[in-house]
Design a protein around this motif. Sequence first.
Motif, PDB file in Angstrom:
ATOM      1  N   TYR A   4       0.849  -1.185   0.000  1.00  9.40           N
ATOM      2  CA  TYR A   4       0.000   0.000   0.000  1.00  9.40           C
ATOM      3  C   TYR A   4       0.884   1.234   0.000  1.00  9.40           C
ATOM      4  O   TYR A   4       2.067   1.180   0.324  1.00  9.40           O
ATOM      5  CB  TYR A   4      -0.935   0.000   1.211  1.00  9.40           C
ATOM      6  N   GLU A   5       0.274   2.339  -0.388  1.00  3.35           N
ATOM      7  CA  GLU A   5       1.003   3.604  -0.426  1.00  3.35           C
ATOM      8  C   GLU A   5       0.606   4.405   0.796  1.00  3.35           C
ATOM      9  O   GLU A   5      -0.581   4.638   1.048  1.00  3.35           O
ATOM     10  CB  GLU A   5       0.635   4.375  -1.705  1.00  3.35           C
ATOM     11  N   ASP A   6       1.588   4.809   1.603  1.00  5.04           N
ATOM     12  CA  ASP A   6       1.269   5.562   2.818  1.00  5.04           C
ATOM     13  C   ASP A   6       1.014   7.025   2.495  1.00  5.04           C
ATOM     14  O   ASP A   6       1.038   7.428   1.327  1.00  5.04           O
ATOM     15  CB  ASP A   6       2.378   5.394   3.864  1.00  5.04           C
ATOM     16  N   GLU A   7       0.773   7.831   3.538  1.00  5.04           N
ATOM     17  CA  GLU A   7       0.386   9.234   3.343  1.00  5.04           C
ATOM     18  C   GLU A   7       1.505  10.090   2.748  1.00  5.04           C
ATOM     19  O   GLU A   7       1.276  11.200   2.267  1.00  5.04           O
ATOM     20  CB  GLU A   7      -0.099   9.840   4.674  1.00  5.04           C
ATOM     21  N   PHE A   8       2.757   9.590   2.755  1.00  3.16           N
ATOM     22  CA  PHE A   8       3.887  10.331   2.198  1.00  3.16           C
ATOM     23  C   PHE A   8       4.238   9.861   0.792  1.00  3.16           C
ATOM     24  O   PHE A   8       5.233  10.273   0.226  1.00  3.16           O
ATOM     25  CB  PHE A   8       5.112  10.195   3.113  1.00  3.16           C
ATOM     26  N   GLY A   9       3.457   8.929   0.245  1.00  4.28           N
ATOM     27  CA  GLY A   9       3.681   8.457  -1.123  1.00  4.28           C
ATOM     28  C   GLY A   9       4.653   7.298  -1.213  1.00  4.28           C
ATOM     29  O   GLY A   9       5.063   6.921  -2.315  1.00  4.28           O
ATOM     30  N   ARG A  10       5.069   6.726  -0.120  1.00  5.30           N
ATOM     31  CA  ARG A  10       6.011   5.599  -0.123  1.00  5.30           C
ATOM     32  C   ARG A  10       5.243   4.295  -0.238  1.00  5.30           C
ATOM     33  O   ARG A  10       4.162   4.152   0.311  1.00  5.30           O
ATOM     34  CB  ARG A  10       6.834   5.593   1.164  1.00  5.30           C
ATOM     35  N   MET A  11       5.820   3.328  -0.900  1.00  2.00           N
ATOM     36  CA  MET A  11       5.195   2.004  -1.004  1.00  2.00           C
ATOM     37  C   MET A  11       5.625   1.176   0.194  1.00  2.00           C
ATOM     38  O   MET A  11       6.811   1.057   0.496  1.00  2.00           O
ATOM     39  CB  MET A  11       5.622   1.296  -2.306  1.00  2.00           C
ATOM     40  N   ARG A  12       4.654   0.614   0.867  1.00  2.00           N
ATOM     41  CA  ARG A  12       4.903  -0.199   2.072  1.00  2.00           C
ATOM     42  C   ARG A  12       4.322  -1.582   1.874  1.00  2.00           C
ATOM     43  O   ARG A  12       3.376  -1.779   1.113  1.00  2.00           O
ATOM     44  CB  ARG A  12       4.228   0.429   3.290  1.00  2.00           C
ATOM     45  N   THR A  13       4.869  -2.553   2.633  1.00  2.00           N
ATOM     46  CA  THR A  13       4.343  -3.918   2.644  1.00  2.00           C
ATOM     47  C   THR A  13       3.974  -4.252   4.088  1.00  2.00           C
ATOM     48  O   THR A  13       4.793  -4.075   4.994  1.00  2.00           O
ATOM     49  CB  THR A  13       5.407  -4.923   2.154  1.00  2.00           C
ATOM     50  N   ALA A  14       2.748  -4.735   4.289  1.00  2.00           N
ATOM     51  CA  ALA A  14       2.292  -5.081   5.643  1.00  2.00           C
ATOM     52  C   ALA A  14       1.119  -6.054   5.522  1.00  2.00           C
ATOM     53  O   ALA A  14       0.616  -6.314   4.429  1.00  2.00           O
ATOM     54  CB  ALA A  14       1.856  -3.831   6.393  1.00  2.00           C
ATOM     55  N   ARG A  15       0.741  -6.557   6.679  1.00  2.00           N
ATOM     56  CA  ARG A  15      -0.450  -7.415   6.674  1.00  2.00           C
ATOM     57  C   ARG A  15      -1.669  -6.563   6.330  1.00  2.00           C
ATOM     58  O   ARG A  15      -1.708  -5.383   6.620  1.00  2.00           O
ATOM     59  CB  ARG A  15      -0.663  -8.041   8.059  1.00  2.00           C
ATOM     60  N   LYS A  16      -2.675  -7.205   5.804  1.00  2.00           N
ATOM     61  CA  LYS A  16      -3.877  -6.478   5.410  1.00  2.00           C
ATOM     62  C   LYS A  16      -4.562  -5.851   6.630  1.00  2.00           C
ATOM     63  O   LYS A  16      -5.107  -4.757   6.549  1.00  2.00           O
ATOM     64  CB  LYS A  16      -4.834  -7.427   4.687  1.00  2.00           C
ATOM     65  N   SER A  17      -4.491  -6.531   7.765  1.00  2.00           N
ATOM     66  CA  SER A  17      -5.130  -6.014   8.974  1.00  2.00           C
ATOM     67  C   SER A  17      -4.384  -4.807   9.542  1.00  2.00           C
ATOM     68  O   SER A  17      -4.942  -4.040  10.317  1.00  2.00           O
ATOM     69  CB  SER A  17      -5.211  -7.107  10.033  1.00  2.00           C
ATOM     70  N   GLU A  18      -3.125  -4.619   9.176  1.00  2.00           N
ATOM     71  CA  GLU A  18      -2.330  -3.509   9.682  1.00  2.00           C
ATOM     72  C   GLU A  18      -2.396  -2.268   8.795  1.00  2.00           C
ATOM     73  O   GLU A  18      -1.906  -1.207   9.174  1.00  2.00           O
ATOM     74  CB  GLU A  18      -0.877  -3.940   9.841  1.00  2.00           C
TER      75      GLU A  18
END
Length: 196
Positions: A4-18
Amino acid sequence: MVEYEDEFGRMRTARKSEVPRNLPSKTEEISDEYDPYIIRGDQGFFPVYEPSAERVKDIEEAFVADSNPTKHYDASQEVRAAAAGFYQFSADEETRRKQMEDLKRVREETEAERARLVAEEPSSGGDARESMGSTKTSIIIGRGIDKRKRDIEERRKAVEAKRRKTGSGFNIQASLESSADDFLAKLEEDIMKPKS
């Protein structure tokens, strides 16, 4: 795991629940079909069920039918024991009216009989039952109590007479008192004796 893309435009990987719920998910595929039970996007309120006009009309008709003023209490619908004074009236209006009239007539007869019994009862010098506005039941109970007291008194007198007759004048209490007096007198003598 999702990206997912966080509020700063970075691509992150995490669990769907997180993944924060306020961020849109790019992994979800939005179908072209419209389903009124699926909520998509931001929601600032909780969706409220709004029944159709037909359903509202049905509910109002059921309420009017349930609040019918001619409907009476039905004890057979409840699972509980009824006391001795319970009376189940009929559901039929005409039969119910007749039952209520009969019950009223019987009540008036009972009150007249109670008044007659109170008038017939000999006065016992300001008895508490009379001052309380006695009823037939309290008169009967009062008479039973008086009879019981008389029976007890008669039995007590009979037992006392039997004791006097069989004891030949021997009184146990007097005997115990005299032996106690003798013991105390002897004890006093022993105490008062000069020690040698």
